[in-house]
Design a protein around this motif. Structure first.
Motif, mmCIF file in Angstrom:
data_model
loop_
_atom_site.group_PDB
_atom_site.id
_atom_site.type_symbol
_atom_site.label_atom_id
_atom_site.label_comp_id
_atom_site.label_asym_id
_atom_site.label_seq_id
_atom_site.Cartn_x
_atom_site.Cartn_y
_atom_site.Cartn_z
ATOM 1 N N ALA A 308 70.876 -20.307 26.766
ATOM 2 C CA ALA A 308 71.214 -20.267 28.187
ATOM 3 C C ALA A 308 69.998 -19.989 29.059
ATOM 4 C CB ALA A 308 72.286 -19.206 28.437
ATOM 5 N N HIS A 309 69.066 -19.196 28.537
ATOM 6 C CA HIS A 309 67.899 -18.810 29.343
ATOM 7 C C HIS A 309 66.621 -18.949 28.516
ATOM 8 C CE1 HIS A 309 70.552 -17.300 32.453
ATOM 9 N NE2 HIS A 309 71.191 -16.590 31.549
ATOM 10 N N LYS A 538 66.985 -8.855 39.441
ATOM 11 C CA LYS A 538 66.762 -8.503 38.033
ATOM 12 C C LYS A 538 66.420 -9.737 37.198
ATOM 13 C CE LYS A 538 69.608 -4.338 38.051
ATOM 14 N NZ LYS A 538 70.900 -3.716 37.628
ATOM 15 N N ARG A 539 67.056 -10.867 37.504
ATOM 16 C CA ARG A 539 66.760 -12.099 36.769
ATOM 17 C C ARG A 539 65.326 -12.555 37.026
ATOM 18 N NH1 ARG A 539 67.732 -14.181 32.387
ATOM 19 N NH2 ARG A 539 69.905 -13.596 32.635
ATOM 20 N N VAL A 540 64.868 -12.497 38.270
ATOM 21 C CA VAL A 540 63.493 -12.884 38.599
ATOM 22 C C VAL A 540 62.503 -11.927 37.941
ATOM 23 C CG1 VAL A 540 61.802 -13.068 40.468
ATOM 24 C CG2 VAL A 540 64.085 -14.055 40.743
ATOM 25 N N GLU A 541 62.796 -10.641 38.003
ATOM 26 C CA GLU A 541 61.893 -9.657 37.383
ATOM 27 C C GLU A 541 61.786 -9.901 35.884
ATOM 28 O OE1 GLU A 541 63.714 -6.016 38.556
ATOM 29 O OE2 GLU A 541 62.688 -5.949 40.514
ATOM 30 N N SER A 546 58.747 -11.789 31.201
ATOM 31 C CA SER A 546 58.767 -12.636 29.997
ATOM 32 C C SER A 546 57.569 -13.574 29.968
ATOM 33 C CB SER A 546 60.077 -13.434 29.925
ATOM 34 O OG SER A 546 60.117 -14.463 30.899
ATOM 35 N N GLN A 547 57.113 -13.996 31.145
ATOM 36 C CA GLN A 547 55.987 -14.927 31.219
ATOM 37 C C GLN A 547 54.642 -14.253 30.965
ATOM 38 O OE1 GLN A 547 56.851 -16.657 35.062
ATOM 39 N NE2 GLN A 547 58.781 -17.497 34.276
ATOM 40 N N GLU A 548 54.664 -12.950 30.751
ATOM 41 C CA GLU A 548 53.453 -12.222 30.359
ATOM 42 C C GLU A 548 53.413 -11.972 28.850
ATOM 43 O OE1 GLU A 548 50.935 -11.502 32.318
ATOM 44 O OE2 GLU A 548 51.947 -12.386 34.052
ATOM 45 N N GLN A 549 54.481 -12.342 28.143
ATOM 46 C CA GLN A 549 54.548 -12.102 26.697
ATOM 47 C C GLN A 549 53.861 -13.231 25.934
ATOM 48 O OE1 GLN A 549 55.844 -9.022 26.142
ATOM 49 N NE2 GLN A 549 56.029 -9.126 28.373
ATOM 50 N N ASP A 550 53.337 -12.901 24.753
ATOM 51 C CA ASP A 550 52.554 -13.873 23.987
ATOM 52 C C ASP A 550 53.404 -14.805 23.129
ATOM 53 O OD1 ASP A 550 50.061 -13.037 24.938
ATOM 54 O OD2 ASP A 550 49.970 -11.409 23.487
ATOM 55 N N ILE A 558 62.954 -10.169 26.518
ATOM 56 C CA ILE A 558 62.935 -9.712 27.910
ATOM 57 C C ILE A 558 64.013 -10.431 28.719
ATOM 58 C CG2 ILE A 558 61.569 -9.616 30.033
ATOM 59 C CD1 ILE A 558 60.553 -7.702 27.914
ATOM 60 N N GLN A 559 64.105 -11.740 28.557
ATOM 61 C CA GLN A 559 65.103 -12.525 29.288
ATOM 62 C C GLN A 559 66.522 -12.060 28.975
ATOM 63 O OE1 GLN A 559 64.608 -14.645 31.745
ATOM 64 N NE2 GLN A 559 63.760 -16.577 31.037
ATOM 65 N N MET A 560 66.764 -11.751 27.708
ATOM 66 C CA MET A 560 68.102 -11.333 27.288
ATOM 67 C C MET A 560 68.504 -10.006 27.914
ATOM 68 S SD MET A 560 69.590 -13.537 25.266
ATOM 69 C CE MET A 560 70.704 -12.676 24.146
ATOM 70 N N GLY A 561 67.513 -9.235 28.400
ATOM 71 C CA GLY A 561 67.816 -7.946 29.010
ATOM 72 C C GLY A 561 68.378 -8.051 30.409
#
Length: 576
Positions: A308-309, A538-541, A546-550, A558-561
């Motif tokens: 989904a995300h 919260k979704r944008v944050e 998530s875009q900082e993760q390797d 992160i997205q699932m949170g």
């Protein structure tokens, strides 16, 4: 015949109608293929219902490269039939079905080798242009042309002179993918289809071995209803395998998800009058003009995590930047990136484990009586996929059903579009809006612009642009709820508009204003407005972090949170 609205009242009526009688066909999935199936079936005289668990086009169909194209790389794979079919569809969309939504776009193909490459690429483009003639139409776009390095630099001054030896320019087409799907659904509803989002299939109705309908949960209220149908079409893309298992299918279709990410940067970061296409070691990379922005993508990597995300990692973003910077005189940095989005392609699983080698062709199957599955394909060929799926439905109905006619059915907003475009100066004068604003509205709504202007006439404050996203009028936010099926703030900022990826603030600066505009037509109180803004924030944050993760795993976690705006009912641990 008036154009159907997809407002809150129409949604409730659609659910009531679907629950009150047996339909000929119910479609599961509100992406481009499901929407295409609903329109194809409705225009053949069948009674049709469509349900979508989230928002329309919220999966793959709003996260594409936003191109209508034949697929140059498929020529190298000698898949001429797929390219011909796609180019025939491109001609139809440009010239008959959706001229208000699909428009030509030029691309520059920089050459990096001397000698063999120019005749090789040129021969491919001669074939590409030739395959584009069909149905008595012209291609709908200009033919390709060869350019020297000097002439190419005039078109694209941002290219680094030493990065290429010359170029070839050719044309394809582009589309606002999410808007196209929503317009397809409004067209289907105009021809009698019953359509509802936030309505999730939680089970299948059975009579012995035969599927006789679906059990649906209205996620906005929590109520459930049975939707009985003589045939069910599953058009859920990357969720195809899950549903096949749910109904006891014998593995007739296998889909593998491939993740592709795209970046948006401001138009002034790359000085060019044309899009650019680059060859990479795995596939191709596009630099696509998009209003006041460039879309740059895409990647092609296997994805086995949350469907989904899907998350874009730092590694993905750096990959795209590295490849585009290889040809730019002034490199882009992460600070130039306004927006990022990731989507999943539903590829048919083959012998190769490389997703770039899996098939983009589609397949239709009847795994159990009463159920039709359609999967694979690409956005450009959705109409062909839909026609094939409804042919299978007709076979299952065992009655005479007329042949598909969607190649002759313009989408709502197409009829009269050219006349309205020609009258845009007069329309600007009568409405009080600048002609540039009228052009923007015409290219989003076509001849349905009058419906937007009526909202402004009733409330002149809606003629003002959103504060912090001035490409869009306040009226467009209200219209998304009253006419276009938007149920939540995220639907509007991500799909009815693209504010979430077209601004550095990712939509946060306009979230409160937009939510307050939606409150009236959607019946929200102050608490719901606050909840919508908090959820979106919260979704944008989560996406930013998530875009900082390797790695994909870290980005996905992160997205699932981040919470979902409505609780999603999950039967036996599986989303549908």
């Amino acid at each position: 015949m008036g154009t159907a609205r997809l407002g809150p009242a129409e949604r409730l009526m659609a659910l009531s109608q679907m629950g009150s009688r047996e339909l000929d066909v119910v479609v599961v999935g509100g992406g481009v293929v499901g929407a295409g199936v609903a329109l194809d079936a409705a225009t053949r005289g069948l009674s049709v219902g469509l349900v979508e668990a989230r928002d329309f086009a919220s999966g793959t169909s709003s996260r594409s490269s936003k191109l209508i194209h034949g697929g140059l790389r498929y020529l190298e794979q000698l898949n001429f039939d797929l390219v011909r079919e796609a180019l025939q569809e491109r001609s139809l969309l440009l010239q008959r079905i959706a001229p208000h939504l699909v428009r030509p776009v030029p691309f520059l193909f920089p050459l990096t080798h001397t000698g063999w490459e120019r005749p090789y690429v040129g021969a491919g483009l001669v074939l590409y242009d030739s395959l584009g003639f069909s149905f008595g139409f012209t291609r709908g776009v200009p033919g390709h042309r060869h350019l020297s390095r000097k002439r190419a630099l005039r078109l694209a001054p941002s290219l680094r002179r030493t990065a290429f030896t010359g170029a070839v320019q050719y044309w394809d087409a582009q589309v606002d993918d999410a808007r196209y799907v929503m317009t397809l659904l409004r067209t289907a509803a105009t021809y009698g289809a019953q359509v509802a989002s936030r309505a999730q299939v939680v089970g299948f109705l059975r009579e012995g071995e035969r599927v006789t309908g679906v059990r649906v949960c209205d996620l906005e209220t929590g109520t459930e209803l049975d939707v009985r149908a003589r045939q069910v079409v599953n058009a859920t893309g990357v969720w195809t395998d899950d549903i096949q298992e749910l109904v006891g299918g014998r593995g007739q279709i296998h889909v593998k998800a491939s993740k592709g990410i795209h970046l948006l940067v401001p138009r002034d970061r790359i000085h060019s009058l044309t899009g650019i296409i680059l060859r990479t070691e795995k596939s191709v990379l596009f630099v696509i003009p998009w209003g006041r922005h460039w879309i740059i993508g895409t990647t092609d990597t296997a994805w086995t995590l949350d469907k989904a995300h899907p998350a874009a990692s730092r590694t993905d973003i750096d990959y795209v930047l590295d490849h585009v910077n290889a040809v730019l005189s002034v490199p882009l940095t992460r600070d130039d990136v306004e927006g990022v989005y990731a989507g999943l392609r539903p590829l048919l699983r083959g012998e190769s484990e490389q997703t770039s080698q899996l098939s983009r062709e589609h397949v239709v199957a009847h795994p159990v009586p009463g159920l039709v599955m359609v999967a694979g394909g690409k956005f450009t060929t959705y109409r062909v996929m839909a026609a094939d799926a409804v042919n299978a439905v007709a076979h299952g109905l065992d009655v005479r059903v007329p042949a598909s006619c969607t190649d002759r059915i313009p989408l709502v907003g197409a009829e009269g579009y050219q006349a309205r475009w020609n009258s845009r100066n007069r329309l600007a004068e009568s409405s009080g809006l600048h002609v540039a604003r009228i052009e923007h509205l015409l290219q989003r709504y076509g001849s349905m612009i009058d419906e937007v202007l009526l909202l402004i006439e009733a409330d002149p404050s809606l003629a003002r642009p959103l504060t912090g996203a001035d490409d869009y009028l306040r009226a467009e936010i209200v219209y998304a709820a009253t006419h276009e099926g938007a149920r939540h703030l995220n639907d509007v900022l991500t799909r009815r508009t693209h504010i979430s990826i077209e601004t550095f603030h990712r939509g946060l600066a306009v979230a409160e204003e937009a939510a307050e505009l939606l409150a009236g037509p959607l019946g929200w109180d102050a608490e719901q407005v606050k909840r919508e803004v908090e959820y979106y924030t919260k979704r944008v944050e989560a996406e930013r972090v998530s875009q900082e993760q390797d790695t994909d795993q870290e980005a996905d976690a992160i997205q699932m949170g981040a919470p979902e705006i409505v609780p999603v009912a999950v039967p036996e641990g599986r989303p549908i």
